[in-house]
Design a protein around this motif. Sequence first.
Motif: not given
Lengths: 258, 653, 263
Positions: A30-31, A35, A38-39, A59, A85, A87, A89, B274, B277-279, B351, B386-387
């Motif tokens: 889901x990042x 992100x 970033x990590x 973003x 946008x 992700x 996944x 979520x 890490x979220x920005x 979560x 997004x999800x």
Amino acid sequence: MKVTLKVWRQKNRNSSGSFKTYESPELNGNMSFLEMLDVVNEQLATRGEEPIAFDHDCREGICGTCSLVIDGKPHGPHKGIATCQTYMRSFKDGDEIVVEPFRAKAFPLIKDLVCDRKSFDRIQHAGGFITVRTGAAPDANSIPVPKPDADLAMDAAQCIGCGACVAACKNASAMLFVAAKISHLGLMPQGQPERYKRAKAMVDQMDEEGFGACTVTGSCEAVCPKEISLDFIARMNRDYGVALLRGDPKTIKGGGAG
Amino acid sequence: MATLNSNIPSGPLAEKWEHHKFYTKLINPANKRKYKIIVVGAGLAGASASATLAELGYEVHNFVFHDSPRRAHSVAAQGGINAAKNYQNDGDSVHRLFYDTIKGGDFRAREANVHRLAEVSVNIIDQCAAQGVPFAREYGGVLDNLSFGGAQVSRTFYARGQTGQQLLLGAYSALNRNIANGGVKSYTHAEMLDLVVVDGHAKGIIVRNLQTGEITRHNGDAVVLATGGYGNVYNLSTYARGANVTAGWRAYKRGACFGNPCYTQIHPTCIPVSGDYQSKLTLMSESLRNDGRVWVPKRKEDCGKKPADIAEGDRDYYLERMYSAFGNLAPRDIASRAAKTVCDEGRGVGETGLGVYLDFSAAIQRLGESKVRERYGNLFAMYQEITNENAYQTPMRIYPAVHYTMGGLWVDYNLMSNVPGLFVLGEANFSDHGANRLGASALMQGLSDGYFVLPATISGYLAGQNPGKRPTTDTGSFKEAEENVQTLTKRMLGNKGKRTPNSFHKELGKLMWEHCGMARNEASLQKGIKAIGALREEYWNNVSVLGESNDWNQSLERAGRIADFIELGELMCRDALMREESCGGHFREEYQYTPDDPETKQGLVNPGDVKRRDDQFAFVAGWEYAGAADKAPILNKEPLVYEEVKMSTRSYK
Amino acid sequence: MNIVDRIWNSSLGKKYLMALTGGALFVFLIGHLVGNLQVFGPPELINGYAHFLKSKPLLLWGARLGLLACVALHIASAVTLAQLNAAARPQPYATPGAYGASKASQYMLPTGIVIASFIVYHLAHFTALLPGVNGVGDFSKLTTTLHGETVPDVYAMMVLGLQVKWVCAFYLVAQALLFMHLSHGLAAMFQSLGFRDHVWWPRIECFAKAASIALLIGYSIIPVAICLKLVGSDYVERKKYDLKAANPQPAPAFVAAQGKEAK
């Protein structure tokens, strides 16, 4: 999931760069892609290594700041969205992902994955406007705009100026960007007085900046986060053609108020 | 102590602006070009002001930290822009827009400012249409309108879901025209890091070139800040990642008062966090609540279950339960606070446990999926992107998020701060929205300030300054300010700490959300002030900033901005603690309507609604820097005097 | 600036030139194909056609010079634009780019270069009749009599020329690349000149595909049919041309017989 990143690192525009490989820490699907960066950057910074420089701001796919060519495609694997946008996944555990900056002579590299897109601004300075002073406007409803024209203008106007069209084009051509700008203003009745002059000035500035020419490959449209159509390039070509045939306007000698 | 003189012109409300424009001193065209004006920021306010000032003949220098003026976060505004055009013939008027805005702001804005805003709103639409902004049209070619929250008329103009983008591109095009003709000199990748005050007047700024790290001095006859809001103090917000308070905060440290910093707007329908890490938080249009039902499980134990496995009887449709009249369409602040309450009870979903369901199954049953798709298809698609969840099959998860700050640098009617020569526009100032902003009003204010207000008022100040006599950049104040910036940079880079700037930002965000978020109380705010103070101490001892000062260095940029956010966070808590009332977006748990209050019994308000205390808090708080970050700031008050409107209980029942 | 400079000094101007000259060459291709397809008729048909063209030197040379100018402009714009394009991205990507672009659109320059070299060969082969390039001998010795006049035997020349397997293969490769070039170029031509919108683009693409396929088929069946000895092999066998001999003498009786058959 974890991925391996092959990232272009370059200290500044004068030095030469190379790919460096980084193993990501444990990631979450889901990042967003940024992100994930970033990590990875936090991990690098904690180790005392300078983080990977990359451009980003809103973003949410509208400011046009984020860039990146991900596995050969600007803005990552999906259609109609920007890198921010995208992700994680969309990738698989264990994937190797190659991340490069947008590359074009007119987008000189600043650092790592950040390039300078001021050439777009200069094209806009050349004619990307309707000359109207603040306060000089008539009532907004005094000039009706046919709905189809307004809608089409909006299709063009939603360009976010990210430069993916240039990055994707095999010729690093900025035609889609310039066409979107010229078409937006050229479709509005308010934009008619300067229509041909604008097209001429902006295309000439585009050439000046060192962008390539269009060979109608369609890569630009395919990667555009706003899916702006090649139709607008044809529209620009028409307007520019008219401007070419007309030539420069007659210059007025003398004048002035008594 | 600073003096906060609002300089509101006398005379009847509806005539104040016209009179004021007439009585404001003008500058002759030949002299205008001798004045140099520095504008920081190129969002709606900054770009429109730069362009208009240049058209008037001033020498304008515009600074943005972005790579292009077009990237300012105004670009992200979706909904629309209000204007009292009354094209719909539905009874709108300047006065109605004025009243809706004053009431929407919970009677904490200045009457005169808001009335002016409503007056010029009509000119904004004309101006933007003339620039070629592709507003939505009806088939006859005239402009289309939407209705928006807090109003009973359709007065919102829009360009698909990208109104902010289109208006910004309009202002940017005006800016471009003036850059091309030499009226504006544009500096990009140029971040303002200090304000230069000479003999008490703002006369310049210190700028860092983000590409080369070069620090430069820039002088001017006046300085205009249009640098946006400070919601990123919460780390997670709907703001752009780069949005920051640094320009405003450095001006605050040079003596400009910060107005009502605690007024923050929190939007109820955002996609929840979520993970750690979220920005960034993404806003989902509020319109979804027209057909979606908000619920959480009745029992904590059910929170981990799939929503489909929770029986109808085990669900708590809490908005329908608590606000039977409004149900799922309860106002923003109430919906936000209710979501927080149920999550605090441990009944949040997802979560992180910070989310509530927004369920469309009833709507799909009633209307059919195709109808729901027609209405909200793009939002469902965005949600899925997004999800990775299909909201046609499983309920959406939503949670409130920070998305606007009504507070900002204090300004008078002329948009000038208490530091003469320093003007502040748009979201960066505190002025027109009181304690709560209505939808589609932010774009209106930014453009009003930039196109119409500042260009008319700035001459009043400049007329008192000798043309061509601005201080040169080799004077002591410039040197001192530059040294200040250099010292700060060296201090950050030289710090041999262990923590990244981002880790501090995350921690600050959590503290702010916990202590100065949707609901505030005395004990928690006091805890927050202490904790943020400690974080500030730790920051300077333990932050580690990598890289060099003479290069593109995003860590350094962020480090400076986060240091300012930490200090601002403390001030916000202090302001929220001082304001012992609830109003608009500022909700103090101690001050809310109970079922026993007469207003509740009369049916004006619901229990739990915000309770103002006009007798004691009808003022603007203008906080003044006391010379050091650990010294308590000084509170100045500007009383809010209402001549036209009666401060009443804000009721939408 | 005058109009020539204005066109030549802008990238878009050159694109117009590319499109216009490309368009002219496309029209020529159609005409040329119609002429060539006459090989499927009796020998007099195409020989007569060739003779007709030769008898109008003004028309012939006008067309030739016009075509040459088109080819020259087409190539000159292509080369200068290609230089511009190469300069626009000094540092290439490590990953394969050109996302979403068709192969045809990506390889316009290479296909164009092969087609240009084919044109040179084709001119040497059948126009200049250079004996060294055809693998058979001196084509200028192929003559026949038509309505009492001695004329070049274009029919025999085509048959003998294309019966050579490697020549036929080269012709087919060139046709395939020409197809590729046209399948993109024909549509892009409209785009460059600005004739495109959401309604017309699908039609234009359809036209481009259909026209390039038609040309591919039309131009390929000639060498294929000849090489497979489906066309003209009995004719050249009967004629027993000796391309090495000093002065070929066609048998008059045979020509007369052929002429009768044709009637």
